[in-house]
Design a protein around this motif. Structure first.
Motif, mmCIF file in Angstrom:
data_model
loop_
_atom_site.group_PDB
_atom_site.id
_atom_site.type_symbol
_atom_site.label_atom_id
_atom_site.label_comp_id
_atom_site.label_asym_id
_atom_site.label_seq_id
_atom_site.Cartn_x
_atom_site.Cartn_y
_atom_site.Cartn_z
ATOM 1 N N UNK A 194 -3.602 10.083 2.029
ATOM 2 C CA UNK A 194 -2.648 9.193 2.701
ATOM 3 C C UNK A 194 -3.018 8.875 4.145
ATOM 4 N N UNK A 195 -3.941 9.633 4.718
ATOM 5 C CA UNK A 195 -4.210 9.472 6.151
ATOM 6 C C UNK A 195 -5.637 9.057 6.466
ATOM 7 N N UNK A 196 -6.529 9.166 5.511
ATOM 8 C CA UNK A 196 -7.947 8.927 5.764
ATOM 9 C C UNK A 196 -8.518 7.940 4.760
ATOM 10 N N UNK A 197 -9.643 7.338 5.114
ATOM 11 C CA UNK A 197 -10.283 6.421 4.159
ATOM 12 C C UNK A 197 -11.131 7.153 3.120
ATOM 13 N N UNK A 213 0.707 8.744 9.731
ATOM 14 C CA UNK A 213 -0.273 7.657 9.790
ATOM 15 C C UNK A 213 0.107 6.633 10.859
ATOM 16 N N UNK A 264 -11.388 4.913 10.226
ATOM 17 C CA UNK A 264 -10.625 6.144 10.399
ATOM 18 C C UNK A 264 -9.362 6.198 9.548
ATOM 19 N N UNK A 265 -8.943 5.081 8.992
ATOM 20 C CA UNK A 265 -7.666 5.020 8.279
ATOM 21 C C UNK A 265 -7.847 4.405 6.900
ATOM 22 N N UNK A 266 -6.877 4.652 6.025
ATOM 23 C CA UNK A 266 -6.960 4.038 4.690
ATOM 24 C C UNK A 266 -6.445 2.606 4.677
ATOM 25 N N UNK A 299 0.830 -1.208 0.000
ATOM 26 C CA UNK A 299 0.000 0.000 0.000
ATOM 27 C C UNK A 299 0.869 1.265 0.000
ATOM 28 N N UNK A 332 4.304 6.748 -1.441
ATOM 29 C CA UNK A 332 3.615 7.803 -0.713
ATOM 30 C C UNK A 332 4.625 8.629 0.077
#
Lengths: 276, 276, 276, 276
Positions: D99-102, B51, B100-102, B36, B43
């Motif tokens: 990069x930090x969130x969905x 993150x 809350x996260x990817x 990822x 990234x």
């Protein structure tokens, strides 16, 4: 431009280019943090972990915004590669910490031809301003000159372990994997600091990032040799140069992808920007 | 209760109490995280740092809420000491990460008489469920039995370096200090893992926390000796026991304060809770 | 169980079930926050916004962990629907704030048959402990009795605007959309507070969530009528009941999805748990 | 420079200075957010609250770093006052979110002589790029020209309620206080938007901040009259002007402090920068 021939082994030559360009490093130091963590009684460890991680993330966001790099280092001491990031931005970070956290931060900024020398200047300036545990030394910003954007180039080397998922994560005990990654990190960091005045730090997973002077590819091959000998771990490395840590580091990441795909162990992506 | 006599050196005796009590450790592993980070292109490193730090802080908050402990470990693999924290809370953390996260997270939970054995079970269960880089292995929760509150006691040892501010922070180059702290950490972690099936990790500053079986004070003195011999660094340590990592760790912090004030090198605060 | 017949209009009947079950609300109040924001000089507004948002997010995480709900309310006053969340968890939140933020928080907890009555008790207890701007009133936890899990049921009504994307977001000026959403929110909140002792708050987008006593579907239809008359905005609403705000709210969300798909304007998903 | 005489009441004159200077506003819109919140099933409300608050805090940090202002607005639509903040910084924020969130974010940037006109341009550009719920409209950055630093001045008016702690917080039911603050906010926002093409938003506590064209003090007195008539609430206001929202807002905060101390109801701190 002059070349310093370090030594040769077979046909390899590790060459350091002395291009008189400075790199800028920043040392963020929490003010009187140790005493705070036990006043009036020891604070909950997970709250301290949360505090430190958030504060580090905020610093990473701050310098990342202007294409810098950040290393968590010891959390109460955080390192930034901050070429082109000015005094005002560092002040804004101090203001941000004061307004968002129960602690404050002092910062030393140093510019010098090598990362270790730059961090040394940052360290000395903070030390000259008083002890890290002197309650009266608060929110110092000690900067003896900063590297403006476009002036100095920086080299980033992005290392990881060859096939870490197959060799470690999916087959070894997690505790063993971690200690092996840590030993590889420590031996690489010692080697790069001692031999090349470079700062190498663990950045998560099996990734180690070094900020270096202008070194040839062979220097990185010798660093890999050193880690193999001392820790019995096989590293690969992508190397990039650029005017900012992000520019250099992005090229290093691309170069490391090249290693992963083509089985190279060292790959460098040269910058478009002329260096002489 | 039976005592295992390990060895004696002069008059010291390192005794391990085999009280058949389990400790519970959790291993959080980000799913397919490496790929990822470079998809579709590498990234930005500071975003990844941000993150990882936020996700770790959230995990620390989660387990801290129920008196557990957290170690950032390798950031894509995070360790929790989670006595008394049930399956549902771990599921809530997975839900939180997903929302809350990817990225998503898998978790293995292991209970065993020693921390290394517990983490080993956690590791094996994750490995049995598939590779960390298998895109189809997502949000696994592998738990072969959990330690309910009130069942097993845990020992926490909180180490730091004697007079680190005077000896290091205020006088040494920051890069030197960090490598020395790292070497002390690594040698301590290797010693504790090999000799006492314990997990020791750096937690910021000059602090190292170990989660251990039931060891006598002399065992910690020998660990200090080992670090002095291998890394030439003088540690002191506070030790506590309790039903949760926080209870044990709080006593360890108080005991370490006692060391700082009275010049002891090892101090243990015994728990009020009977262990047999 | 007794039914209170409020009034009839045509064939509609808004019925309130007086089931003598309590709901628990918590009022978090930052201590002496106003003065802090301007001491020693006005703090940067975006830092205050960041502080308030993070602290609110942490509270949402705290109560969400145990299936509660949170409303940002005025940010220096935050509301939680906290059925089943005990005193100790609230204390942990206060400890977390103290360790992570430059401010501290007091909390009042109230349990009563209606949300407005519960929040009233929470308010009174805080007021009895001293002024919100009294520097000596710090970290109060005032709780006159809490609702244990499994005791009281709570009703959550989740409203949104019919076709807000087509009617507003994609066609109206963003400033107009916001004021219209705000007016719908305010008129709904006034109506629900005055007529049904309920607390309704904006939760983002075009969503408004109300925590209510046990009301029949017709009561919500009348609330929709009131908003249409006062603000000329067409709402739809899903309603759910459960032992926690999350259980009730999840059913309300499912019910609202039902409205979106089938063109209903009020849909209620009854709980499996018997209420009498 | 020309003066537009709006109207007089007794001896008051509300004057708008048409100085042809632009203000820049940014509209951040989460891409396809509504559908995401219920896919594959409704997500936990507190996780959504946490997500929205963190994302807003990150935006506040981003624009605050370059002296802008941020309003949470509807959370899925966030407003920034971004004079002097360029396209690249907005792109960095989009990268950060990715990069930090969905979720991802689109942004419209508009520059115009009034805040409402500027936000209107920002809105139109986003709408022209596709629906907020079009899965194919992702990470748009629509900017028709930006205000460079040093070009346009901005006016910030910082309102609060006279003696809110004594009159409300310490004596009223918290639910009543909130609705009254909300009504004051809404009536002020409607008045300022309709009469003065200004954007006024709640920022926490009893504080309302308006970004305005160049208005005389009397205009703010009339706004106070309007709120008193419509909502029966007494506001006071500090007003400042500057090249950035922070510069203007800092002066407004100082001016509001002046009101609090000296009993003024409107106080303006004029900028050192000449505006004609």
């Amino acid at each position: 431009m002059e070349f310093l021939l370090l030594y040769t082994r077979q046909t390899q030559v590790c060459a350091v280019t002395n291009d008189n360009e400075d790199v800028q490093l920043s040392l963020v130091q929490l003010d009187n943090y140790g005493p705070w963590t036990v006043t009036p009684s020891p604070r909950r460890e997970t709250d301290l972990q949360s505090l430190q991680a958030h504060l580090y993330a905020d610093f990473a966001d701050f310098v990342g915004r202007e294409d810098g790099y950040a290393f968590f280092d010891r959390f109460d001491n955080i390192i930034g590669v901050t070429n082109g990031i000015d005094r005002r931005t560092h002040e804004r970070f101090q203001e941000h910490v004061r307004n968002r956290y129960p602690v404050t931060a002092s910062i030393g900024i140093g510019a010098a031809p090598t990362p270790v020398a730059a961090l040394g200047r940052a360290t000395e300036q903070l030390q000259d301003a008083g002890s890290a545990q002197d309650p009266n030394r608060t929110e110092i910003l000690a900067a003896d000159g900063t590297v403006a954007p476009g002036e100095g180039e920086v080299t980033i080397a992005h290392f990881d372990i060859v096939d870490v998922t197959g060799t470690y994560t999916d087959s070894e005990h997690a505790a063993r994997t971690t200690l092996d990654v840590r030993r590889a990190t420590l031996e690489l960091a010692e080697y790069m600091q001692t031999e090349h005045d470079s700062i190498a730090r663990f950045v998560g997973g099996d990734n180690i990032i070094a900020v270096c002077p202008h070194l040839s590819e062979d220097c990185f091959d010798e660093a890999r040799d050193a880690v193999r000998e001392r820790a019995d771990i096989e590293l690969q490395v992508g190397v990039g140069r650029g005017l900012t840590a992000h520019d250099a580091g992005y090229r290093a990441k691309l170069a490391l992808e090249e290693c992963r795909e083509n089985g190279h162990r060292v790959h460098q992506i040269t910058t478009q920007v002329a260096t002489d």
